[in-house]
Design a protein around this motif. Structure first.
Motif, PDB file in Angstrom:
ATOM      1  N   GLN A 110      11.344 -76.899  19.262  1.00  0.00           N
ATOM      2  CA  GLN A 110      10.806 -77.050  20.603  1.00  0.00           C
ATOM      3  C   GLN A 110      11.540 -78.195  21.287  1.00  0.00           C
ATOM      4  O   GLN A 110      11.835 -79.206  20.663  1.00  0.00           O
ATOM      5  CB  GLN A 110       9.315 -77.346  20.561  1.00  0.00           C
ATOM      6  CG  GLN A 110       8.498 -76.196  20.028  1.00  0.00           C
ATOM      7  CD  GLN A 110       7.012 -76.502  20.047  1.00  0.00           C
ATOM      8  OE1 GLN A 110       6.606 -77.650  19.996  1.00  0.00           O
ATOM      9  NE2 GLN A 110       6.217 -75.476  20.121  1.00  0.00           N
ATOM     10  N   ILE A 111      11.808 -78.007  22.556  1.00  0.00           N
ATOM     11  CA  ILE A 111      12.503 -79.039  23.306  1.00  0.00           C
ATOM     12  C   ILE A 111      11.540 -80.201  23.566  1.00  0.00           C
ATOM     13  O   ILE A 111      10.334 -80.011  23.743  1.00  0.00           O
ATOM     14  CB  ILE A 111      13.076 -78.475  24.623  1.00  0.00           C
ATOM     15  CG1 ILE A 111      14.001 -79.483  25.281  1.00  0.00           C
ATOM     16  CG2 ILE A 111      11.984 -78.053  25.556  1.00  0.00           C
ATOM     17  CD1 ILE A 111      14.859 -78.902  26.373  1.00  0.00           C
ATOM     18  N   ASP A 112      12.090 -81.386  23.567  1.00  0.00           N
ATOM     19  CA  ASP A 112      11.311 -82.582  23.834  1.00  0.00           C
ATOM     20  C   ASP A 112      10.722 -82.508  25.244  1.00  0.00           C
ATOM     21  O   ASP A 112      11.416 -82.136  26.192  1.00  0.00           O
ATOM     22  CB  ASP A 112      12.236 -83.807  23.696  1.00  0.00           C
ATOM     23  CG  ASP A 112      11.509 -85.104  23.918  1.00  0.00           C
ATOM     24  OD1 ASP A 112      10.587 -85.401  23.146  1.00  0.00           O
ATOM     25  OD2 ASP A 112      11.865 -85.820  24.876  1.00  0.00           O
ATOM     26  N   GLU A 120      12.661 -84.470  27.844  1.00  0.00           N
ATOM     27  CA  GLU A 120      13.898 -83.798  28.229  1.00  0.00           C
ATOM     28  C   GLU A 120      13.607 -82.624  29.149  1.00  0.00           C
ATOM     29  O   GLU A 120      14.335 -82.384  30.112  1.00  0.00           O
ATOM     30  CB  GLU A 120      14.642 -83.289  27.000  1.00  0.00           C
ATOM     31  CG  GLU A 120      15.277 -84.358  26.165  1.00  0.00           C
ATOM     32  CD  GLU A 120      15.990 -83.782  24.949  1.00  0.00           C
ATOM     33  OE1 GLU A 120      16.475 -82.632  25.015  1.00  0.00           O
ATOM     34  OE2 GLU A 120      16.045 -84.495  23.938  1.00  0.00           O
ATOM     35  N   LEU A 121      12.543 -81.906  28.861  1.00  0.00           N
ATOM     36  CA  LEU A 121      12.162 -80.753  29.664  1.00  0.00           C
ATOM     37  C   LEU A 121      11.862 -81.164  31.102  1.00  0.00           C
ATOM     38  O   LEU A 121      12.248 -80.493  32.050  1.00  0.00           O
ATOM     39  CB  LEU A 121      10.953 -80.067  29.040  1.00  0.00           C
ATOM     40  CG  LEU A 121      10.543 -78.722  29.600  1.00  0.00           C
ATOM     41  CD1 LEU A 121      11.667 -77.705  29.444  1.00  0.00           C
ATOM     42  CD2 LEU A 121       9.315 -78.220  28.882  1.00  0.00           C
ATOM     43  N   LEU A 122      11.171 -82.297  31.257  1.00  0.00           N
ATOM     44  CA  LEU A 122      10.835 -82.789  32.589  1.00  0.00           C
ATOM     45  C   LEU A 122      11.939 -83.657  33.192  1.00  0.00           C
ATOM     46  O   LEU A 122      11.809 -84.127  34.319  1.00  0.00           O
ATOM     47  CB  LEU A 122       9.519 -83.573  32.552  1.00  0.00           C
ATOM     48  CG  LEU A 122       8.279 -82.748  32.253  1.00  0.00           C
ATOM     49  CD1 LEU A 122       7.053 -83.649  32.128  1.00  0.00           C
ATOM     50  CD2 LEU A 122       8.046 -81.701  33.334  1.00  0.00           C
ATOM     51  N   ALA A 143       4.336 -79.239  29.169  1.00  0.00           N
ATOM     52  CA  ALA A 143       4.840 -80.607  28.997  1.00  0.00           C
ATOM     53  C   ALA A 143       4.089 -81.581  29.892  1.00  0.00           C
ATOM     54  O   ALA A 143       3.662 -82.645  29.442  1.00  0.00           O
ATOM     55  CB  ALA A 143       6.333 -80.659  29.307  1.00  0.00           C
ATOM     56  N   TYR A 144       3.902 -81.211  31.140  1.00  0.00           N
ATOM     57  CA  TYR A 144       3.212 -82.113  32.069  1.00  0.00           C
ATOM     58  C   TYR A 144       1.750 -82.281  31.675  1.00  0.00           C
ATOM     59  O   TYR A 144       1.206 -83.384  31.749  1.00  0.00           O
ATOM     60  CB  TYR A 144       3.323 -81.608  33.509  1.00  0.00           C
ATOM     61  CG  TYR A 144       2.662 -82.527  34.499  1.00  0.00           C
ATOM     62  CD1 TYR A 144       3.143 -83.819  34.704  1.00  0.00           C
ATOM     63  CD2 TYR A 144       1.550 -82.129  35.226  1.00  0.00           C
ATOM     64  CE1 TYR A 144       2.535 -84.677  35.597  1.00  0.00           C
ATOM     65  CE2 TYR A 144       0.936 -82.967  36.120  1.00  0.00           C
ATOM     66  CZ  TYR A 144       1.437 -84.251  36.313  1.00  0.00           C
ATOM     67  OH  TYR A 144       0.825 -85.107  37.200  1.00  0.00           O
TER      68      TYR A 144
END
Length: 75
Positions: free
Chosen positions: A4-6, A9-11, A54-55
Motif C-alpha cells: 500500500q502506498i504511504d 505520499e498519496l496526499l 488517506a485523508y
C-alpha cells in the motif's frame, strides 16, 4: 493488497504537515480525481477512494498517531 502506498505520499505532503496543509492537499487531489470530473475512468475512481481513505486517517489525531507509529498495520 500486497503493498500500500504511504498516505503522506498519496496526499503529496510531508509527514510534518499541519491540518490546514492536509486539507488543502486533499481538496486539490479530490477535485482532480473526482469521478464526476472523470466519468468512466476507473483508475481515477480508485485513486479518489484511496485519497479519501488517506485523508480520513490523517485528519483524526488518534488515527494519525497510530499510523505514524505502526503504518498500515495499525488498522
Amino acid at each position: 493488497m500486497a503493498t500500500q502506498i504511504d498516505y503522506y505520499e498519496l496526499l503529496e505532503v510531508e509527514r510534518t504537515a499541519d491540518d490546514k496543509t492536509l486539507k488543502s492537499a486533499f481538496r486539490r487531489l479530490a477535485m482532480r480525481y473526482h469521478p464526476d470530473r472523470n466519468p468512466g475512468d476507473s483508475e481515477c475512481e480508485a485513486k479518489f477512494k484511496a485519497i479519501n481513505e488517506a485523508y480520513d486517517c490523517l485528519k483524526d489525531p488518534q488515527k494519525r498517531a497510530a499510523y505514524d507509529r505502526f503504518g498500515h498495520d495499525a488498522f
